[in-house]
Design a protein around this motif. Structure first.
Motif, short mmCIF file in Angstrom:
data_model
loop_
_atom_site.label_atom_id
_atom_site.label_comp_id
_atom_site.label_asym_id
_atom_site.label_seq_id
_atom_site.Cartn_x
_atom_site.Cartn_y
_atom_site.Cartn_z
N ASP A 40 -53.63 18.10 -48.62
CA ASP A 40 -54.22 19.14 -49.45
C ASP A 40 -53.76 20.53 -48.99
OD1 ASP A 40 -55.91 19.95 -47.31
OD2 ASP A 40 -57.61 18.80 -48.09
N ARG A 41 -54.20 21.56 -49.68
CA ARG A 41 -53.77 22.94 -49.39
C ARG A 41 -54.27 23.44 -48.04
NH1 ARG A 41 -49.50 24.60 -52.32
NH2 ARG A 41 -49.62 23.60 -54.35
N ASP B 77 -48.85 15.28 -61.74
CA ASP B 77 -48.22 16.39 -62.47
C ASP B 77 -49.15 16.92 -63.56
OD1 ASP B 77 -45.95 16.10 -60.89
OD2 ASP B 77 -44.82 14.99 -62.43
N GLN C 279 -62.51 16.41 -60.00
CA GLN C 279 -62.74 17.69 -59.33
C GLN C 279 -63.77 17.55 -58.22
OE1 GLN C 279 -61.21 20.77 -59.82
NE2 GLN C 279 -62.37 21.36 -58.01
N ARG D 193 -51.86 18.95 -61.95
CA ARG D 193 -51.29 20.22 -61.49
C ARG D 193 -51.09 21.18 -62.66
NH1 ARG D 193 -47.16 18.30 -58.65
NH2 ARG D 193 -48.35 18.24 -56.74
N ASP D 194 -50.73 20.64 -63.83
CA ASP D 194 -50.53 21.46 -65.02
C ASP D 194 -51.83 21.81 -65.74
OD1 ASP D 194 -47.81 21.23 -64.52
OD2 ASP D 194 -47.47 19.69 -66.05
N GLY D 195 -52.96 21.25 -65.27
CA GLY D 195 -54.23 21.49 -65.92
C GLY D 195 -54.38 20.75 -67.24
N ILE E 36 -55.70 17.30 -57.39
CA ILE E 36 -55.50 18.26 -58.48
C ILE E 36 -54.32 19.19 -58.22
CG2 ILE E 36 -56.56 20.18 -59.73
CD1 ILE E 36 -59.19 18.60 -59.55
N ASP E 37 -54.20 19.71 -57.03
CA ASP E 37 -53.07 20.58 -56.70
C ASP E 37 -52.74 20.43 -55.22
OD1 ASP E 37 -51.04 22.46 -57.00
OD2 ASP E 37 -52.39 24.14 -56.64
N ASP F 42 -50.72 20.06 -51.62
CA ASP F 42 -49.55 20.69 -51.01
C ASP F 42 -48.39 19.69 -51.02
OD1 ASP F 42 -48.22 22.86 -49.63
OD2 ASP F 42 -48.37 21.63 -47.82
#
Length: 135
Positions: free
Chosen positions: A101-102, A36, A69, A39-41, A76-77, A79
């Motif tokens: 992942d995405r 989380d 990274q 995802r929120d940076g 990091i983000d 799916d």
């Protein structure tokens, strides 16, 4: 009255002797919280879930974020992310996590968790080779 309290005291003693992660499921919560934060940076918050050893090694949230990274970008983000099995190895817990992942690529990661005086922390992450697909 003593006969009634003895079984309750025995139950409390038994529950307090059980493994901490089985009672609270805290290792998976820590991993989810770190996902989380990424995802929120929020690199400082993500870094706060790392063990003291990792924090000493990377020294700053920015160094830690750079490593994630470039080595574990799928966290990091993602799916999708879900907890799989967990196992105990001595004083640590290994929590397997499936990350999609995405791009739809599935990654299996083993999170090594250690219990510190501040609670469970992530002490390392290792890629797990997926079993071969049956045809």
């Amino acid at each position: 009255m003593r006969l009634f309290l003895a079984p309750i005291a025995a139950l409390c003693l038994t529950l307090s002797a059980a493994p901490t992660f089985a009672q609270t499921n805290a290792p998976s919560d820590v991993i989810t919280n770190q996902f989380d934060a990424f995802r929120d940076g929020d690199l400082p918050r993500a870094f706060s879930y790392a063990s003291p050893m990792l924090q000493r090694y990377f020294r700053t949230p920015q160094n830690f974020g750079f490593m994630v990274q470039h080595g574990y970008s799928m966290v990091i983000d993602p799916d999708q992310m879900r907890m799989l099995d967990a196992r105990e190895e001595g004083e640590r817990v290994i929590q397997r996590v499936e990350v999609i992942d995405r791009k739809g690529v599935v990654h299996l990661l083993d999170y090594e968790m250690v219990e510190t005086e501040d609670g469970w922390k992530i002490n390392g992450v290792e890629f797990v080779k997926a079993p071969p697909m049956a045809v």
